[in-house]
Motif scaffolding. Sequence first.
Motif, PDB file in Angstrom:
ATOM      1  N   SER A  26      -4.364   7.657  -3.420  1.00 40.60           N
ATOM      2  CA  SER A  26      -3.339   7.757  -2.386  1.00 40.60           C
ATOM      3  C   SER A  26      -3.470   8.857  -1.338  1.00 40.60           C
ATOM      4  CB  SER A  26      -1.972   7.948  -3.157  1.00 40.60           C
ATOM      5  OG  SER A  26      -1.561   7.173  -4.438  1.00 40.60           O
ATOM      6  N   THR A  27      -4.145  10.097  -1.656  1.00 42.54           N
ATOM      7  CA  THR A  27      -4.300  11.036  -0.665  1.00 42.54           C
ATOM      8  C   THR A  27      -5.333  10.394   0.568  1.00 42.54           C
ATOM      9  OG1 THR A  27      -3.996  12.471  -2.426  1.00 42.54           O
ATOM     10  CG2 THR A  27      -5.085  13.278  -0.341  1.00 42.54           C
ATOM     11  N   TYR A  28      -6.207   9.682  -0.157  1.00 50.29           N
ATOM     12  CA  TYR A  28      -7.228   9.337   0.970  1.00 50.29           C
ATOM     13  C   TYR A  28      -6.736   7.880   1.644  1.00 50.29           C
ATOM     14  CZ  TYR A  28     -11.447   7.114   2.502  1.00 50.29           C
ATOM     15  OH  TYR A  28     -12.750   6.424   3.281  1.00 50.29           O
ATOM     16  N   TYR A  29      -5.870   7.202   1.398  1.00 46.13           N
ATOM     17  CA  TYR A  29      -5.377   5.972   2.166  1.00 46.13           C
ATOM     18  C   TYR A  29      -4.263   6.455   2.896  1.00 46.13           C
ATOM     19  CZ  TYR A  29      -9.048   2.975   0.757  1.00 46.13           C
ATOM     20  OH  TYR A  29     -10.287   2.405   0.730  1.00 46.13           O
ATOM     21  N   ILE A  32       0.885  -1.064  -0.047  1.00 43.02           N
ATOM     22  CA  ILE A  32      -0.110   0.111  -0.001  1.00 43.02           C
ATOM     23  C   ILE A  32       0.899   1.383   0.031  1.00 43.02           C
ATOM     24  CG2 ILE A  32      -1.756   1.411   1.304  1.00 43.02           C
ATOM     25  CD1 ILE A  32      -2.769  -1.637   2.416  1.00 43.02           C
ATOM     26  N   LEU A  33       1.871   1.422   0.847  1.00 40.95           N
ATOM     27  CA  LEU A  33       2.754   2.472   1.000  1.00 40.95           C
ATOM     28  C   LEU A  33       3.712   2.574  -0.267  1.00 40.95           C
ATOM     29  CD1 LEU A  33       4.060   2.223   4.596  1.00 40.95           C
ATOM     30  CD2 LEU A  33       2.729   4.036   3.734  1.00 40.95           C
ATOM     31  N   LEU A  51      -2.747   0.486  11.644  1.00 38.29           N
ATOM     32  CA  LEU A  51      -1.099   0.288  11.573  1.00 38.29           C
ATOM     33  C   LEU A  51      -0.666   1.454  10.688  1.00 38.29           C
ATOM     34  CD1 LEU A  51      -0.941  -3.508  11.706  1.00 38.29           C
ATOM     35  CD2 LEU A  51       0.062  -1.740  13.380  1.00 38.29           C
ATOM     36  N   LEU A  52      -1.399   1.310   9.495  1.00 31.15           N
ATOM     37  CA  LEU A  52      -1.077   2.445   8.559  1.00 31.15           C
ATOM     38  C   LEU A  52      -0.941   3.840   8.919  1.00 31.15           C
ATOM     39  CD1 LEU A  52      -0.438   2.542   5.258  1.00 31.15           C
ATOM     40  CD2 LEU A  52      -2.868   2.638   4.890  1.00 31.15           C
ATOM     41  N   GLY A  53      -2.004   4.129   9.575  1.00 31.31           N
ATOM     42  CA  GLY A  53      -2.280   5.678   9.746  1.00 31.31           C
ATOM     43  C   GLY A  53      -1.222   6.016  11.046  1.00 31.31           C
ATOM     44  N   GLY A 105     -15.826   7.713   2.033  1.00 31.49           N
ATOM     45  CA  GLY A 105     -14.934   7.586   0.874  1.00 31.49           C
ATOM     46  C   GLY A 105     -15.793   7.106  -0.387  1.00 31.49           C
ATOM     47  N   GLY A 106     -17.098   7.046  -0.153  1.00 30.83           N
ATOM     48  CA  GLY A 106     -18.105   6.504  -1.007  1.00 30.83           C
ATOM     49  C   GLY A 106     -19.010   5.426  -0.352  1.00 30.83           C
TER      50      GLY A 106
END
Lengths: 94, 473
Positions: B301-304, A34-35, B354-356, B170-171
């Motif tokens: 990309s911006t959203y995620y 993803i990154l 985790l991503l955030g 997001g929808g």
Amino acid sequence: MPAPEINIHHVAKLARLALTEEEAVHFHAQLTSILSHVDQLSHHDLQAEPSAHPTPVYDVVREDVPRSGFSQEEALQNAPRRVMNQFQIPKVVE
Amino acid sequence: MSLASSTITDLRQKLVAKEISPSDIIRDLASAIEQKNPTLGAYLGWDVEKALAHAEQADLTQPLGGIPIGIKDNINVLGEPCSCGSKMLAGTYRAPYDAGAISSLRRAGAVPLGRLNMDEFAMGSSTENSALGITRNPHDLERIPGGSSGGSAAAVAGDIAIATLGSDTGGSIRQPAALCGCVGLKPTYGRVSRYGLVAFASSLDQIGPITKTVADAALLLNSLCGKDPRDSTSLDVAVPDFTQALGQDIRGMRIGLPREYFVAGIHAGVSAALQAAVKKLEALGAIPVEISLPHTDLGVSTYYIIAPAEASANLARFDGVRYGHRSPKANDLLEHYMMTREEGFGPEVKRRILLGTYVLSSGYYDAYYLKAQRARTLIRQDFEKAFESVDLIVSPTSPAPAHKLGELKDNPLAAYLEDIFTIPVNLAGLPAISLPCGHAIEDGASLPVGLQMIAKPLDELTLLRAADAFERQ
């Protein structure tokens, strides 16, 4: 662009999230993919002010007047553990 | 036609004429739910007795008097469970208050009935991320209903709800509405109070209706919109009567077709349905204009980056102290937090936390979060520029019709990329609607396709005017 380095155990600790070893491997691979995708932003010349939200509304304050909130019982009704009308957590101080 | 399959507009006429009572609607709906929900899995729970008690008290002089509304299970309804499709809250939490949107519905005479399934904490586009059960698409039971408001859309499409509330980050209102063949409207950011909506990404979340018709969406919007002092982001602006947009024509309306949205990779059936929809708008007197939204490719990309960053902060509240699941195994406070969250959250929620956390962590903030905020400005400016020359923008709601259950389950990135047409709208805070515009054939199944219309901030009237004219044709 090389895949970013992610220390998944460090991130999980920051997020206060225990992971099994299997989860750590799994999420590491998925986050890397993803990154790598979102890293496309670094290829663009992003000449713009950052915006934190979409509406031009800032510094909203309410009237400084007292108002009632939850009663103690309402606030505690969902507590997984309560003792003496308070939330109970594991012992912090020895 | 059964009462359960009726629209708000029809039922209101019958109620006012005293041909039926609110209890008749609740009873008819309850038997439809009992019959169909075991297959569809749209509802997580419903309390007929409580709804009947409220229905008997309903003020029929109010605009939604006596109308039952299904509620996505991330909106607090006093005394009811509110699970967010998560083991973190299921079975332990009951709402101690009504959300702002629920108070608004009650004031308008509506009766909340039933809690609708969703992707856990609204993270997902298929409702497969619910920890509490599978929801199926009424048009093909082997397919997803979309998400995250999948239960809300499947209930309306399956005629086991008159209308429902969803939430859209997001929808999550528009995409399930598209995949299930109903109408889903995301209002302008700030139009509807989010007080009592369990927060996912606070700069993007918005509550809105999923309905059988555009007229019903306008009716619900009339009651939902307005300033709520308990939500500091809710806008203190005049709320028009949205039903005045109905029954109008769209001659001379300029309809923007973003060239970046009509690209390769769109399902052939979706593409064909869209072309036919544009022709129909043209026949109604609208003027198609090719426009450009040059930063479209940055949207996903911006959203995620932004949505998981905000989610990681918002979901910090689930710590096993004040509400929800609490691990029985922990020996100290750190273990208590870490094990409670490990046990309570499902895989997609963990992935996004985790991503955030990563994109906000020391040393990465500028590289990810700040860049995403700059890209967000560019995406908003794209729309501002486009709206100098058009009144409305149209696109597919989703690049493909409903997938089979499980098809994208182990490929989160592929699933994220399907949000390409809905995400930019949330980043820019715009109002948008999805409405049925035909069918696409996939493996012999005829599946609904959604047409998305996007308007300027606070211009829901134009949105509803165009959608209603399209629907009437």
